[in-house]
Design an enzyme around this catalytic site. Structure first.
Site, PDB file in Angstrom:
ATOM      1  N   SER A  56     -16.848   2.533 -47.858  1.00  0.00           N
ATOM      2  CA  SER A  56     -17.464   1.256 -47.471  1.00  0.00           C
ATOM      3  C   SER A  56     -18.226   0.564 -48.587  1.00  0.00           C
ATOM      4  O   SER A  56     -18.674  -0.572 -48.398  1.00  0.00           O
ATOM      5  CB  SER A  56     -18.386   1.458 -46.261  1.00  0.00           C
ATOM      6  OG  SER A  56     -17.622   1.669 -45.102  1.00  0.00           O
ATOM      7  N   LYS A  59     -16.861  -2.826 -49.316  1.00  0.00           N
ATOM      8  CA  LYS A  59     -17.263  -4.038 -48.593  1.00  0.00           C
ATOM      9  C   LYS A  59     -17.979  -5.041 -49.492  1.00  0.00           C
ATOM     10  O   LYS A  59     -17.854  -6.257 -49.298  1.00  0.00           O
ATOM     11  CB  LYS A  59     -18.152  -3.665 -47.406  1.00  0.00           C
ATOM     12  CG  LYS A  59     -17.425  -2.966 -46.264  1.00  0.00           C
ATOM     13  CD  LYS A  59     -18.380  -2.577 -45.152  1.00  0.00           C
ATOM     14  CE  LYS A  59     -17.651  -2.131 -43.890  1.00  0.00           C
ATOM     15  NZ  LYS A  59     -16.904  -0.876 -44.054  1.00  0.00           N
ATOM     16  N   TYR A 169     -21.722  -2.346 -36.528  1.00  0.00           N
ATOM     17  CA  TYR A 169     -20.960  -2.013 -37.729  1.00  0.00           C
ATOM     18  C   TYR A 169     -19.490  -1.845 -37.368  1.00  0.00           C
ATOM     19  O   TYR A 169     -19.154  -1.108 -36.434  1.00  0.00           O
ATOM     20  CB  TYR A 169     -21.512  -0.728 -38.332  1.00  0.00           C
ATOM     21  CG  TYR A 169     -20.972  -0.390 -39.704  1.00  0.00           C
ATOM     22  CD1 TYR A 169     -20.951  -1.345 -40.713  1.00  0.00           C
ATOM     23  CD2 TYR A 169     -20.508   0.885 -39.986  1.00  0.00           C
ATOM     24  CE1 TYR A 169     -20.475  -1.038 -41.976  1.00  0.00           C
ATOM     25  CE2 TYR A 169     -20.037   1.216 -41.245  1.00  0.00           C
ATOM     26  CZ  TYR A 169     -20.010   0.248 -42.240  1.00  0.00           C
ATOM     27  OH  TYR A 169     -19.535   0.567 -43.487  1.00  0.00           O
TER      28      TYR A 169
END
Length: 413
Positions: A56, A59, A169
């Site tokens: 992640s 991101k 999330y």
């Protein structure tokens, strides 16, 4: 008391951590800390050029790519993205289940999903492995979600709330990655190479290990704490030593490019991105005003409450990434915003986020310091990794101050 370096070396020697790369720098070039401790794989020492499953941490790069599209006028932050992401037209909200038939209860969303929603996790999209409602929903469907399942099929799900009304999330950045590809007519790999990696001299980040053999060669071997733990398990509470594992997080070669978590790369190259954003006025990635917008709190009170509850649940057990429960939090475009000074020395206005194998980055524009803790332990949320990352964070500010970096200069908000 043992030094920072000694404490990390001891933790690795004892098997409490496998290998870890610690990096920090300031935007003016006065301060740099680069150290590696422990092993890359059984019997092989790690070095600062090791590559990691960034998960992640991807991101942030996808957010930068999307904001570059905004700067070029290809889309606006509050545009309805379903004009481009047509799969999101008429999307439904999962409100529960019929307890007699186990059929999902769905209703058409009234609000449109915007790019701002995708980048801030306020779209209503979640992760099916993390949300019990979505897990139950997918358990009612045929088991078609495999490694070879197309990206769009794997990230398509009903919403959990009306877009813009809460925080959860989820897969918003995967959809943002698809948006960038459709707006620019190219792959995320090609786009990021030209518009993010090349401008910063980055050679060792990729979505495709087969394209960059050095990334594959330098990739750390995965470890886990708890022999029976699965990738999406809760962190172990038993204090086991870490052990090497054959668990594979990404297919290799990989056909898909997940904007929410698909990149592999070196910590040293990722730090270049952090440092560039920290030095807003001279960044080659985005205009200063755009970076300011990224670091502006984006959540309405309802979303801020949901985020605060999420952090509080993690903070109760000192889970990796958590901030103490009294910390004021919001979310920016690209990561969590810490809105009050932290006991580690981190200043209000700092942006931070993490990656599945317990990696964590921070950009503290108030102090001008960026840092990256590159760990390599499953499952996510590892308690020992949290303890050591917080130690690293505290020591970084002391080391920066020792060379004349003004770490107490306050928030950039």
């Amino acid at each position: 008391m043992p030094s920072l370096d000694q404490q990390f070396q001891q933790a690795c020697d004892a098997g409490d951590l496998p290998g870890v790369v610690l990096l920090a720098s300031d935007k003016a070039g006065k301060f740099k800390y680069e150290k590696a401790f422990g092993l890359k794989s059984p019997g092989e020492k790690i070095d600062i050029n090791a590559t990691f499953i960034l998960a992640s941490c991807t991101k942030l790069m996808t957010t930068i790519a999307a904001m570059q599209c905004v700067e070029r006028g290809e889309i606006r932050l509050d545009d309805d993205v379903s004009t481009i992401l047509t799969e999101l037209k008429g999307i439904q909200i999962l409100t529960g289940f019929n307890e007699e038939t186990n059929e999902p209860l769905l209703t058409i969303a009234k609000n449109k999903i915007t790019l701002r929603h995708l980048l801030t996790h306020t779209s209503g999209l979640g992760y099916f492995g993390m949300n019990p409602l979505l897990s139950r929903f997918f358990s009612t469907l045929p088991p078609t979600r495999t490694a070879n399942t197309p990206l769009l099929h794997r990230i398509t799900s009903p919403l959990l709330f009306e877009p813009g009304t809460s925080w959860e999330y989820g897969t918003g950045l995967d959809w943002a990655g698809v948006l960038v590809m459709r707006l620019t007519g190219t792959s995320l790999e090609a786009y990021m190479q030209s518009h993010i990696w090349d401008p910063l001299g980055i050679k060792n980040i990729t979505f495709h290990q087969e394209l960059k053999p050095e990334v594959r060669q330098r990739l750390v071997t995965m470890t886990k704490r708890g022999a029976k733990k699965k990738v999406w398990s809760k962190p172990s509470t038993s204090g086991e030593k870490v052990e090497w594992t054959n668990d594979i997080l990404y297919e290799d070669p990989c056909a898909h490019e997940y904007g929410g978590g698909g990149a592999i790369g070196s910590a040293t190259d990722f730090l270049k991105i952090l440092t560039s954003l920290c030095a807003s006025s001279t960044s080659v990635l985005l205009k200063p005003a755009t970076i300011d917008e990224m670091f502006t709190p984006q959540l309405a009170p309802s979303g801020q409450r949901a985020l605060t509850l999420y952090n509080a649940a993690l903070a109760e057990t000192k889970t990796f990434t958590s901030r103490k429960s009294s910390t004021k939090l919001n979310f920016g475009l690209g990561g969590l915003l810490v809105l009050s000074d932290d006991e580690t020395g981190l200043k209000a206005g700092t942006m931070t986020w993490s990656g599945l194998p317990n990696l964590l980055w921070t950009i503290d524009r108030g102090s001008g310091v960026s840092a990256f803790y590159a760990g390599n332990v499953l499952p996510f949320g590892d308690f020992k990794s949290h303890e050591m990352q917080q130690l690293f964070e505290r020591e970084v500010y002391g080391l920066a101050a020792a060379v004349g970096v003004a770490v107490g200069s306050g928030s950039k908000l």
